[in-house]
Design a protein around this motif. Structure first.
Motif, PDB file in Angstrom:
ATOM      1  N   VAL A  84       0.839  -1.099  -0.230  1.00  0.00           N
ATOM      2  CA  VAL A  84       0.017  -0.129  -0.075  1.00  0.00           C
ATOM      3  C   VAL A  84       0.793   1.487  -0.204  1.00  0.00           C
ATOM      4  O   VAL A  84       0.569   2.181  -0.751  1.00  0.00           O
ATOM      5  N   GLN A  85       1.986   1.258   0.831  1.00  0.00           N
ATOM      6  CA  GLN A  85       2.904   2.435   0.866  1.00  0.00           C
ATOM      7  C   GLN A  85       3.409   2.508  -0.473  1.00  0.00           C
ATOM      8  O   GLN A  85       3.602   3.590  -1.015  1.00  0.00           O
ATOM      9  N   ASN A  86       3.781   1.566  -1.209  1.00  0.00           N
ATOM     10  CA  ASN A  86       4.322   1.685  -2.530  1.00  0.00           C
ATOM     11  C   ASN A  86       3.548   2.231  -3.539  1.00  0.00           C
ATOM     12  O   ASN A  86       3.709   2.957  -4.232  1.00  0.00           O
ATOM     13  N   LEU A  87       2.232   1.598  -3.574  1.00  0.00           N
ATOM     14  CA  LEU A  87       1.133   2.132  -4.507  1.00  0.00           C
ATOM     15  C   LEU A  87       0.418   3.286  -4.355  1.00  0.00           C
ATOM     16  O   LEU A  87       0.267   4.255  -5.347  1.00  0.00           O
ATOM     17  N   VAL A 119       5.310   7.536  -8.438  1.00  0.00           N
ATOM     18  CA  VAL A 119       5.480   6.297  -9.358  1.00  0.00           C
ATOM     19  C   VAL A 119       5.648   5.074  -8.436  1.00  0.00           C
ATOM     20  O   VAL A 119       6.721   4.963  -7.806  1.00  0.00           O
ATOM     21  N   PRO A 120       4.646   4.017  -8.714  1.00  0.00           N
ATOM     22  CA  PRO A 120       5.029   2.780  -7.760  1.00  0.00           C
ATOM     23  C   PRO A 120       6.338   2.093  -8.813  1.00  0.00           C
ATOM     24  O   PRO A 120       6.758   2.414  -9.711  1.00  0.00           O
ATOM     25  N   SER A 147       8.069  -4.398  -2.503  1.00  0.00           N
ATOM     26  CA  SER A 147       7.704  -4.080  -1.240  1.00  0.00           C
ATOM     27  C   SER A 147       9.170  -2.810  -0.684  1.00  0.00           C
ATOM     28  O   SER A 147      10.273  -3.593  -0.694  1.00  0.00           O
ATOM     29  N   PRO A 148       8.718  -1.593  -0.290  1.00  0.00           N
ATOM     30  CA  PRO A 148      10.064  -0.704  -0.118  1.00  0.00           C
ATOM     31  C   PRO A 148      10.400  -1.318   1.153  1.00  0.00           C
ATOM     32  O   PRO A 148      11.904  -0.968   1.348  1.00  0.00           O
ATOM     33  N   LYS A 182      -2.266  -4.492  -7.401  1.00  0.00           N
ATOM     34  CA  LYS A 182      -3.243  -3.734  -6.646  1.00  0.00           C
ATOM     35  C   LYS A 182      -4.563  -4.794  -6.506  1.00  0.00           C
ATOM     36  O   LYS A 182      -5.267  -4.705  -5.279  1.00  0.00           O
ATOM     37  N   ALA A 183      -4.615  -5.635  -7.467  1.00  0.00           N
ATOM     38  CA  ALA A 183      -5.754  -6.710  -6.994  1.00  0.00           C
ATOM     39  C   ALA A 183      -5.351  -7.654  -5.901  1.00  0.00           C
ATOM     40  O   ALA A 183      -6.261  -7.967  -5.154  1.00  0.00           O
TER      41      ALA A 183
END
Length: 191
Positions: free
Chosen positions: A82-85, A90-91, A111-112, A140-141
């Motif tokens: 979620v943090q990345n998206l 920019v993901p 995953s960051p 996202k899905a």
């Protein structure tokens, strides 16, 4: 998590995997001590297996499909996804490269938080690249299917009486008049 909550939940396994092709670019070095410079140029979602296949050449610059690695998403890591998206403009996708000279890709992650654990020594490095749109939809899905917002609850200290603490450290049979670990209440009762 704006925008992702209104989508319907779908049945997705707890862990999913996608083959991701890692594209490395080689350019000529700028000093006599470094003949060539290798850098991450991009990733290919759902890539076929490959090991150092030339994709494109233009003069001294070449792009190689260096390896195909598995990008795994785990249900317990949705906070970082979620943090990345959502939080970044920019993901991104992070690739861990190992070795000096021509590096060997050995891990890929979305995953960051996980990416920060991969740098080990001077020869290992982690580079990031923009996540392709097809991969963004796939991640996202997965997040929509598994993410649950857990509110942060700050832990409060228990209220205790002053004398309830341990009455000193060490053997209780030995007199410890100058023990700094004594509680104030025990010091007052000894006088």
């Amino acid at each position: 998590m704006t925008g992702m909550d209104d989508q319907p939940k779908i049945d997705v396994p707890r862990t999913v995997s996608m083959p991701v092709g890692v594209i490395l670019r080689v350019t000529p070095g700028v000093t006599r001590w470094q003949a060539e410079v290798w850098s991450l140029a991009g990733v290919i979602p759902f890539a076929p297996p490959a090991a150092w296949r030339v994709l494109r050449e233009a003069g001294d610059v070449a792009e190689w499909h260096a390896a195909t690695l598995a990008l795994e998403l785990h249900r317990s890591d949705t906070d970082s996804l979620v943090q990345n998206l959502a939080a970044s403009d920019v993901p991104s996708v992070w690739v861990a490269l190992r070795g000096a000279g021509r590096p060997e890709p050995h891990r890929v992650t979305a995953s960051p938080f996980e990416a920060s654990f991969n740098e080990i020594d001077g020869e290992d490095r982690v580079e990031k690249v923009a996540m392709p749109p097809a991969m963004q939809e796939w991640v996202k899905a997965f997040v929509v299917a598994h993410h649950e917002d857990v509110p942060f609850v700050k832990r409060r200290r228990d209220r205790r009486e002053e004398g309830d603490a341990q009455n000193g450290i060490g053997d209780a049979r030995i007199r410890q008049g100058a023990d700094v670990w004594r509680t104030p209440k025990s010091l007052r009762t000894r006088k």
